[in-house]
Design an enzyme around this catalytic site. Structure first.
Site, PDB file in Angstrom:
ATOM      1  N   HIS A   1       3.210   3.131  12.570  1.00 20.65           N
ATOM      2  CA  HIS A   1       2.229   4.200  12.803  1.00 20.65           C
ATOM      3  C   HIS A   1       2.731   5.329  13.696  1.00 20.65           C
ATOM      4  O   HIS A   1       1.914   6.005  14.337  1.00 20.65           O
ATOM      5  CB  HIS A   1       0.938   3.633  13.426  1.00 20.65           C
TER       6      HIS A   1
ATOM      7  N   ASP B   1       3.505  -6.240   3.523  1.00 17.47           N
ATOM      8  CA  ASP B   1       3.027  -5.172   4.406  1.00 17.47           C
ATOM      9  C   ASP B   1       3.338  -5.492   5.860  1.00 17.47           C
ATOM     10  O   ASP B   1       2.495  -5.361   6.746  1.00 17.47           O
ATOM     11  CB  ASP B   1       1.516  -4.957   4.199  1.00 17.47           C
TER      12      ASP B   1
ATOM     13  N   GLU C   1      -4.946   1.751   2.317  1.00 18.59           N
ATOM     14  CA  GLU C   1      -5.054   0.576   3.180  1.00 18.59           C
ATOM     15  C   GLU C   1      -5.328   1.003   4.611  1.00 18.59           C
ATOM     16  O   GLU C   1      -6.120   0.381   5.319  1.00 18.59           O
ATOM     17  CB  GLU C   1      -3.758  -0.249   3.111  1.00 18.59           C
ATOM     18  N   GLU C   2      -4.661   2.063   5.060  1.00 22.43           N
ATOM     19  CA  GLU C   2      -4.666   2.380   6.492  1.00 22.43           C
ATOM     20  C   GLU C   2      -6.035   2.758   7.044  1.00 22.43           C
ATOM     21  O   GLU C   2      -6.391   2.375   8.155  1.00 22.43           O
ATOM     22  CB  GLU C   2      -3.659   3.510   6.789  1.00 22.43           C
TER      23      GLU C   2
ATOM     24  N   HIS D   1       0.818  -1.221   0.000  1.00 19.23           N
ATOM     25  CA  HIS D   1       0.000   0.000   0.000  1.00 19.23           C
ATOM     26  C   HIS D   1       0.846   1.263   0.000  1.00 19.23           C
ATOM     27  O   HIS D   1       1.818   1.384   0.743  1.00 19.23           O
ATOM     28  CB  HIS D   1      -1.040  -0.005   1.125  1.00 19.23           C
TER      29      HIS D   1
END
Lengths: 470, 470
Positions: B432, B362, B334-335, B288
């Site tokens: 993140h 990923d 994606e997130e 992604h």
């Protein structure tokens, strides 16, 4: 699962049944014990705190240095605090080589137009004359190329060994083996053709600015014919090589005032838990306490030391009583002498001790991938039979091969030698350089290594080894 | 080596012999091809340079941001330059959530005595009122504990979810799965009992000062009943918990002005090499392109993007002509939406495309340990039969399990889905957070991942999959 080797002999059905149930039981028990080992290591681990002290409060600890002595005292005190059955220092005389003031080097493209480059004296090197050495450079890729060039092209020059480690190797230790002869033998070989000094591309797969030291060997070169050797960072090696292609006439200057002193007294640090049923069968887990003086020696080999200490601490914490005698040995002087490893084996032999298994961690504190074994086929197969127990912990690479330098003097017909094999990809970015620092060791990866080591020690303690006579 | 499944049928001796020689030949050829793949990846790799640009010139690229659009344009241009048969943008509408000004939080032990703590709004959270929220805290370890306390204890307070990820898990993704419900559902659940907001311990196994964002889901909570959620660093979570034990009456203040905007136009980036003999059988390799806005998204999932691009580049460099159509897909969003993954599958279905294999990366750019497969037993066994080919590259963990979020909408009865499984130990230190930075990606580890992916793609391209009908 081929763990119970007694099934080789002729036995009745009842015995078979009993053994079968025993195998089932012990398998389950092994699984439980390994899980306990990992729980203690990952949830209440002590290795990272120890490494923090060793790296940040003591730092680089070259044999014969004050830091090496501090490391001896610190680790002995920590082992004392674990409540082992015995902790002691084993005296060993070690070489003392000192770096002196920081090295200095530049290359000169035109008179007065100089570019400084980072170098570090190779361990054991002689110094340059006090005013340094300035000479034309000749770049070679190998000792074979040096030989082919001969004295005509070499005499009066500084030889620049610039063969990189091969990035296509998957195991970076193979890339190291394929390049390190330049560092270990380059000066000895170049001196034969009248070179004034050697500059060696650092053993590092990455392009960066850290020069990496490491041992060199003059062999039987007479003292007055020894020439100084230094490592240069990979970035500077690339720059130097590119500059030489443009202008082969540039000169290179370097200065270092390192020195070999007289041998001094030092120690291996040893702690043991006495075996409950086979106290005369000794299992060693160890690493080397000395390091190079650049950086703080966290990966090489502070990590291995604290992991080895952690193995015994885990067993104490679990209240596990080993059948065999478990010994942690922190060897002195692996880097530039192996005196500690040799002394330990010498004393073991003199005392007629029976070592059945020795495990070394000296490849960095990275995620463990497996172990390599220097053992008989039978004992290697025994280790392979434990693979299903280790696989849940992602320890899967059980191979035959080199174990470790410090335990190698223990080698005989029966002993099983093994080395922890962590992931090798980042190791040579740190190895022997100022970039070997505590901040580059990951707590979990370090702890997983200690747990993998404790697991293998547990299994050899539980099942022993097959000796030649059986 | 159970690669040739045709041996199942009844065949004569001659055919057996022919097949046998073919297996021998193709095995050798496979070995040669894999070695070539690794040589290109490790010696002439491009993925690290691409990641450098994506991370350091573009940076964090949340869906709907200017950076996300820049990433679309950059990667399309780079794919264009590879000389693939076709490169295109696939339009997809994506949600746009913006963080606004930096969040601010403190706890107050006595009036006027405050301690600032690092927090970050959870992705998708509503803002606090402009003046922030200040209230008493209640610490819980789980949603079950929240339910047990009920509205009496919760109403009017800020709920502090503080269950750590379990350090005893070997695969850190298991530890993540075991803790992430606090982040994804905490606000929704706490709102039911009248809480004013939630503070969630960051999904991080390490104690440090980085707060880690990530998606949260309000489910069908009406808009006016949604409460804001933020993550707090693990160090601050420990401090807060210790302080609460001393004084349960402390209050907590936090302020954030994040906002959900209207959906905006974005794109999946796609490039393909047409298959030479089975062009209608499509193989996808992808990752992604969006990331969270903290850090630069190097591990999550810049690494996967450049590895996926590198797979096709390696084949071009090798002059390898695939039998099947190979497609690199860089999925958007994606997130916080999975819109790109869903759109890709929707278009594939509409166009009646036949996808036989999809591989996603990923899980960070760390040393590859293996792959996990979401496939029929037959096709999983086929992948297992290739283990001897992958083992020399230390890619040994071939397991059944989750493949990847973006390729999951392609799932049907026949397709083989797979995910790269890198070493997971360090992933959640970066995931993140502002600590997901290019400097934490190792060039060799990234390249080894790309080579492992290319190897698996090569094998599925060469041997195809077994479809249900066969």
């Amino acid at each position: 699962m081929k763990r119970n080797y007694r099934t080789k002999s002729k036995i009745g059905l009842l015995a078979l049944f009993l053994i079968f149930t025993q195998v089932i039981f012990s398998q389950t028990n092994d699984e439980v014990q390994l899980r306990k080992i990992y729980d203690v290591a990952l949830d209440q681990g002590k290795s990272y705190d120890w490494l923090n002290y060793l790296s940040n409060q003591i730092g680089g600890r070259l044999s014969g240095s004050i830091q090496a002595q501090q490391a001896v005292e610190y680790t002995k005190a920590e082992l004392d605090a674990l409540g082992l059955d015995q902790v002691w220092l084993q005296p060993v005389m070690v070489p003392k080589w000192v770096r002196g003031t920081p090295e200095f080097a530049y290359f000169e493209t035109d008179p007065g137009s100089t570019t400084n480059v980072p170098i570090t004296a190779l361990g054991g090197s002689v110094p340059t004359p006090p005013k340094g050495i300035k000479a034309k450079l000749i770049e070679v890729q190998s000792i074979a190329e040096l030989d082919a060039l001969g004295a005509d092209k070499i005499a009066g020059k500084i030889v620049f060994f610039n063969r990189p480690m091969d990035p296509r190797q998957i195991n970076t230790f193979d890339a190291y083996s394929g390049a390190v002869d330049q560092r270990s033998s380059g000066a000895r070989e170049a001196a034969k053709f009248g070179a004034l000094g050697v500059i060696v591309r650092s053993m590092n797969l990455r392009l960066d600015d850290f020069p990496h030291t490491g041992g060199m060997d003059y062999g039987d070169t007479p003292l007055d014919q020894r020439i100084p050797g230094a490592a240069i960072s990979t970035n500077a090696a690339e720059l130097l090589s590119a500059t030489l292609k443009l202008n082969p006439e540039i000169s290179f200057y370097f200065k270092q005032n390192c020195k070999q002193m007289d041998d001094v007294q030092s120690f291996n640090v040893i702690g043991e838990i006495k075996g409950s049923t086979h106290p005369d069968e000794i299992i060693v887990v160890g690493a080397h306490l000395d390091s190079w003086d650049l950086g703080d020696g966290s990966h090489d080999d502070g990590a291995g030391c604290v992991q080895s200490m952690e193995v015994l601490r885990i067993f104490k914490e679990m209240d596990y009583k080993p059948k065999r005698t478990l010994r942690v040995v922190l060897f002195m002087n692996e880097e530039n002498g192996l005196r500690g490893g040799r002394k330990y084996a010498e004393v073991a032999k003199k005392n007629d001790e029976n070592h059945i298994f020795a495990l070394e961690s000296d490849a960095g504190g990275f995620t463990p991938r497996g172990f390599s074994f220097d053992a008989s086929d039978t004992n290697f197969k025994r280790a392979l039979s434990w693979k299903p127990l280790l696989e849940p912990y992602q320890v899967t690479m059980l191979v035959q091969g080199f174990s470790g330098a410090d335990i190698s003097p223990l080698k005989n017909d029966t002993i099983v030698l093994a080395g922890l094999r962590p992931d090798s990809q980042r190791y040579f970015e740190h190895h022997h350089s100022d970039n070997d620092r505590f901040e580059h060791v990951n707590k979990r990866e370090l702890e997983l290594g200690a747990a993998a080591m404790a697991s293998l020690v547990y299994l050899f303690d539980t099942y022993g080894i097959e000796t030649a006579g059986e």
